[in-house]
Design an enzyme around this catalytic site. Structure first.
Site, PDB file in Angstrom:
ATOM      1  CG  LEU A   1      10.495   6.822  20.349  1.00 20.76           C
ATOM      2  CD1 LEU A   1       9.318   7.407  19.493  1.00 20.76           C
ATOM      3  CD2 LEU A   1      10.068   6.082  21.796  1.00 20.76           C
ATOM      4  N   PRO A   2      12.933   2.957  19.589  1.00 22.61           N
ATOM      5  CG  PRO A   2      12.249   0.917  20.575  1.00 22.61           C
ATOM      6  CD  PRO A   2      11.973   2.504  20.699  1.00 22.61           C
TER       7      PRO A   2
ATOM      8  CE  LYS B   1      23.036   5.826  14.566  1.00 26.48           C
ATOM      9  NZ  LYS B   1      24.300   5.814  15.731  1.00 26.48           N
TER      10      LYS B   1
ATOM     11  CB  THR C   1      19.149   5.031  14.530  1.00 21.52           C
ATOM     12  OG1 THR C   1      20.102   5.691  15.199  1.00 21.52           O
ATOM     13  CG2 THR C   1      19.722   4.900  13.233  1.00 21.52           C
TER      14      THR C   1
ATOM     15  CE  LYS D   1      17.121   0.551  14.603  1.00 26.86           C
ATOM     16  NZ  LYS D   1      17.011   1.621  15.120  1.00 26.86           N
TER      17      LYS D   1
HETATM   18  P1  NAD Z   1      16.128   1.020  24.240  1.00 30.21           P
HETATM   19  O1  NAD Z   1      15.226  -0.034  23.562  1.00 30.21           O
HETATM   20  O2  NAD Z   1      16.785   0.798  25.405  1.00 30.21           O
HETATM   21  O3  NAD Z   1      15.151   2.317  24.466  1.00 30.21           O
HETATM   22  C1  NAD Z   1      13.816   2.847  23.767  1.00 30.21           C
HETATM   23  C2  NAD Z   1      12.858   3.196  24.887  1.00 30.21           C
HETATM   24  O4  NAD Z   1      11.828   3.689  23.893  1.00 30.21           O
HETATM   25  C3  NAD Z   1      12.344   1.928  25.681  1.00 30.21           C
HETATM   26  O5  NAD Z   1      12.329   2.213  27.078  1.00 30.21           O
HETATM   27  C4  NAD Z   1      10.927   1.797  25.190  1.00 30.21           C
HETATM   28  O6  NAD Z   1       9.925   1.457  26.139  1.00 30.21           O
HETATM   29  C5  NAD Z   1      10.524   3.122  24.624  1.00 30.21           C
HETATM   30  N1  NAD Z   1       9.310   3.219  23.989  1.00 30.21           N
HETATM   31  C6  NAD Z   1       9.351   2.387  22.761  1.00 30.21           C
HETATM   32  N2  NAD Z   1       7.959   2.590  22.193  1.00 30.21           N
HETATM   33  C7  NAD Z   1       7.468   3.604  22.838  1.00 30.21           C
HETATM   34  C8  NAD Z   1       6.235   4.366  22.968  1.00 30.21           C
HETATM   35  N3  NAD Z   1       5.385   4.090  22.001  1.00 30.21           N
HETATM   36  N4  NAD Z   1       5.969   4.988  24.001  1.00 30.21           N
HETATM   37  C9  NAD Z   1       6.778   5.419  24.763  1.00 30.21           C
HETATM   38  N5  NAD Z   1       7.973   4.861  25.196  1.00 30.21           N
HETATM   39  C10 NAD Z   1       8.331   3.977  23.906  1.00 30.21           C
HETATM   40  O7  NAD Z   1      16.918   1.511  22.998  1.00 30.21           O
HETATM   41  P2  NAD Z   1      18.228   2.566  22.836  1.00 30.21           P
HETATM   42  O8  NAD Z   1      19.537   1.567  22.917  1.00 30.21           O
HETATM   43  O9  NAD Z   1      18.054   3.674  24.245  1.00 30.21           O
HETATM   44  O10 NAD Z   1      18.019   3.021  21.427  1.00 30.21           O
HETATM   45  C11 NAD Z   1      17.165   4.147  21.062  1.00 30.21           C
HETATM   46  C12 NAD Z   1      17.272   4.645  19.684  1.00 30.21           C
HETATM   47  O11 NAD Z   1      18.776   5.163  19.781  1.00 30.21           O
HETATM   48  C13 NAD Z   1      17.295   3.474  18.495  1.00 30.21           C
HETATM   49  O12 NAD Z   1      16.754   4.219  17.300  1.00 30.21           O
HETATM   50  C14 NAD Z   1      18.927   3.072  18.510  1.00 30.21           C
HETATM   51  O13 NAD Z   1      19.207   2.537  17.007  1.00 30.21           O
HETATM   52  C15 NAD Z   1      19.500   4.426  18.792  1.00 30.21           C
HETATM   53  N6  NAD Z   1      20.758   4.303  19.228  1.00 30.21           N
HETATM   54  C16 NAD Z   1      21.287   3.664  20.241  1.00 30.21           C
HETATM   55  C17 NAD Z   1      22.726   3.664  20.580  1.00 30.21           C
HETATM   56  C18 NAD Z   1      22.872   2.634  21.706  1.00 30.21           C
HETATM   57  O14 NAD Z   1      24.164   2.571  21.927  1.00 30.21           O
HETATM   58  N7  NAD Z   1      22.185   2.023  22.503  1.00 30.21           N
HETATM   59  C19 NAD Z   1      23.581   4.284  20.095  1.00 30.21           C
HETATM   60  C20 NAD Z   1      23.171   5.213  18.878  1.00 30.21           C
HETATM   61  C21 NAD Z   1      21.671   5.156  18.525  1.00 30.21           C
END
Ligand code: NAD
Length: 293
Positions: free
Chosen positions: A64-65, A170, A95, A245
């Protein structure tokens, strides 16, 4: 009983697909229909609510975000902690800040549930390839229960320490990544202004002392590094909003232990001002636009 996967966005979707492809029974849930499209495309099972997912899962994985999202999903009425069966294993790969990670794990433990924070590094390409690095905080026993699933989604699994330690590692990592993407952007902007061909500059730095992961994998100049977001108008990968963030979380963490992080603080400022001018959904490598403007 299945694995419940909550949050099938940029990262969660390929991670869940790797579990499905490995033969695990996976039930997915996301509040956005669009985020579930790739799961539907392989006829993956979708839960109609978080509660439905929680009731059918023996392990819950979240991607999740933010810390607020994680706390809502786990702690709300009808949320994961209240709804799962006894002995369900909880793995949060998002994260988030150390404090929220510890609070959620503590609430899970009050219900007798084991939980690890297991944030990842490796980006969307690492998630797709199943080569992520997991930084795990929690007990050794909970880590060992999680290991087969983490090994299906990643290549490196490191026990960082007690609950919250995965998030601490992280945040240190992403502070370095944010700083090094800004450094890469500055170097390539300067190089171009000095008349250097970016391909030549990339070739030189690749085998010189300035080389770094951000440059090698996410070069903000198009046409040089395969799969870099710069080749696709900076479609995220890892969004500016997520990097901003993480840098703010690193700043807060540094303040909480009186650590001096001047470049991390500057990186947080640069990403936050870029985010606030409508660029939040671009890939984090788009910071070069801010640097070169
Ligand atoms: P994203 O926004 O693409 O995906 C997050 C998903 O969570 C979304 O589809 C959203 O609809 C869903 N969501 C949010 N609240 C919700 C809820 N209450 N119920 C159900 N679904 C819900 O983000 P991402 O890029 O996949 O990143 C996710 C996490 O991973 C973050 O914490 C980010 O910092 C971390 N991260 C991302 C990357 C990257 O390269 N994108 C790399 C490492 C870590």
């Amino acid at each position: 009983m299945a694995i419940g996967f909550i949050g099938t966005g940029n990262m969660g979707s390929p991670m869940a697909l790797n579990l499905i492809n490995a033969g695990y029974s996976v039930v997915s849930f996301d509040r956005s229909d669009k985020a579930l499209e790739s799961i539907k495309a392989v006829n993956g099972v979708i839960a109609s609510s978080l509660q439905e997912l929680a009731m059918t899962a023996e392990t819950v994985i979240t991607m999740l975000p933010t810390g607020d999202d994680v706390r809502k999903v786990y702690e709300n009425e009808g949320g994961v902690i209240e709804s799962v069966a006894d002995n369900t294993l909880l793995i949060d790969c998002s994260t988030i800040d150390v404090e929220n990670a510890q609070i959620v794990a503590k609430k899970a433990s009050v219900r007798g549930l084991q939980m690890v924070d297991a944030p990842v590094s490796g980006g969307v390409t690492g998630a797709e390839a199943g080569t992520l690095t997991f930084m795990v905080g929690g007990s050794s026993e909970a880590l060992e229960r999680s290991r087969p699933l983490l090994a299906t989604m990643g290549q490196n699994i490191v026990h960082a320490g007690k609950s919250g330690s995965g998030q601490a590692a992280k945040l240190c990592n992403n502070m370095m990544l944010g700083i090094s993407m800004i450094a890469t952007s500055e170097a390539f902007t300067l190089g171009q202004k000095l008349g250097l061909d970016p391909k030549t500059l990339f070739k030189i730095i690749s085998t010189a002392s300035g080389s770094c992961w951000a440059m090698q994998n996410h070069l903000p100049i198009p046409g040089i590094v395969e799969n870099a977001a710069s080749n696709a108008d900076f479609k995220a990968g890892f969004a500016v909003a997520m990097m901003a963030k993480d840098l703010r979380l690193a700043e807060l963490a540094a303040r909480s232990v009186d650590a001096s992080t001047p470049l991390g603080d500057k990186a947080a400022d640069l990403y936050t001002s870029f985010e606030k001018t409508g660029n939040q959904n671009l890939d984090y490598s788009a910071i070069i636009k801010h640097i070169s403007s």
